[in-house]
Design a protein around this motif. Sequence first.
Motif, mmCIF file in Angstrom:
data_model
loop_
_atom_site.group_PDB
_atom_site.id
_atom_site.type_symbol
_atom_site.label_atom_id
_atom_site.label_comp_id
_atom_site.label_asym_id
_atom_site.label_seq_id
_atom_site.Cartn_x
_atom_site.Cartn_y
_atom_site.Cartn_z
ATOM 1 N N UNK A 103 0.834 -1.127 -0.072
ATOM 2 C CA UNK A 103 0.036 -0.153 -0.028
ATOM 3 C C UNK A 103 0.694 1.235 0.221
ATOM 4 N N UNK A 104 1.586 1.613 -1.068
ATOM 5 C CA UNK A 104 2.475 2.599 -1.263
ATOM 6 C C UNK A 104 1.589 4.192 -1.044
ATOM 7 N N UNK A 105 2.330 4.851 -0.524
ATOM 8 C CA UNK A 105 1.748 6.420 0.020
ATOM 9 C C UNK A 105 2.014 7.251 -1.244
ATOM 10 N N UNK A 106 1.446 8.429 -1.319
ATOM 11 C CA UNK A 106 1.596 9.339 -2.217
ATOM 12 C C UNK A 106 3.040 10.016 -1.900
ATOM 13 N N UNK A 107 3.550 10.026 -0.440
ATOM 14 C CA UNK A 107 4.773 10.554 -0.040
ATOM 15 C C UNK A 107 5.880 9.417 -0.554
ATOM 16 N N UNK A 108 7.041 9.735 -1.210
ATOM 17 C CA UNK A 108 7.953 9.087 -1.835
ATOM 18 C C UNK A 108 8.531 8.216 -0.610
ATOM 19 N N UNK A 109 8.471 6.763 -1.302
ATOM 20 C CA UNK A 109 9.105 6.001 -0.352
ATOM 21 C C UNK A 109 8.459 5.381 0.966
ATOM 22 N N UNK A 110 7.315 5.755 1.238
ATOM 23 C CA UNK A 110 6.414 5.344 2.163
ATOM 24 C C UNK A 110 5.281 4.618 2.028
ATOM 25 N N UNK A 111 4.713 4.124 2.932
ATOM 26 C CA UNK A 111 3.458 3.245 2.724
ATOM 27 C C UNK A 111 2.280 4.257 3.295
#
Length: 180
Positions: free
Chosen positions: A102-110
């Motif tokens: 479940x990737x986030x819109x924030x780079x490298x985060x979930x």
Amino acid sequence: MRTSPSLTQDQRMAWIRELLNGASESLPYRVAGILLLLYAQPLVKVVTLEMSFVDDKPAGMSITLGQRPTGVPEPFAQLLRRHVTNRPNLRTGAGPDSPWLFPSTLAGRHLHPNTVMDRLRELGVNLLGARNRAIGELVLEVPPSLVAEALGYSPKVAFLHADKAAEPWARYAGLSLRSP
């Protein structure tokens, strides 16, 4: 005496059907909700699942939530496959190489757990009740120690749920030794 919130099994099954077949929410939130309703996974853990935890082989799909992989039944496996191949937010940071299920819109985060919790609450899902019912149903079907191992729960928590479900597996061996 303290009581824990719970859904009925009919309510739990209705939510599973809705998230599998309905159009009430986007695919990632439907998948996250089913992981809660099927496997009693807290959403704070669901959002941190990595792609490497999902294994899709010709013999079937599995997901590692505890010490060993757990089977993913159809039709949820089909929905999870769709999510895996169409994960959102892959244009940020790691892109398609993002390790997160479940990737986030924030780079490298979930995704942040509150994002998922808020979306499912808006639909009307009782999150704690759903988790309590799911683990309660699982310990009725499988010995609590195996549930704990497969889903990443402590054995103590699994046995507490088994006691609440009035199926204490600790007495199972003694019952099976009695003559009919």
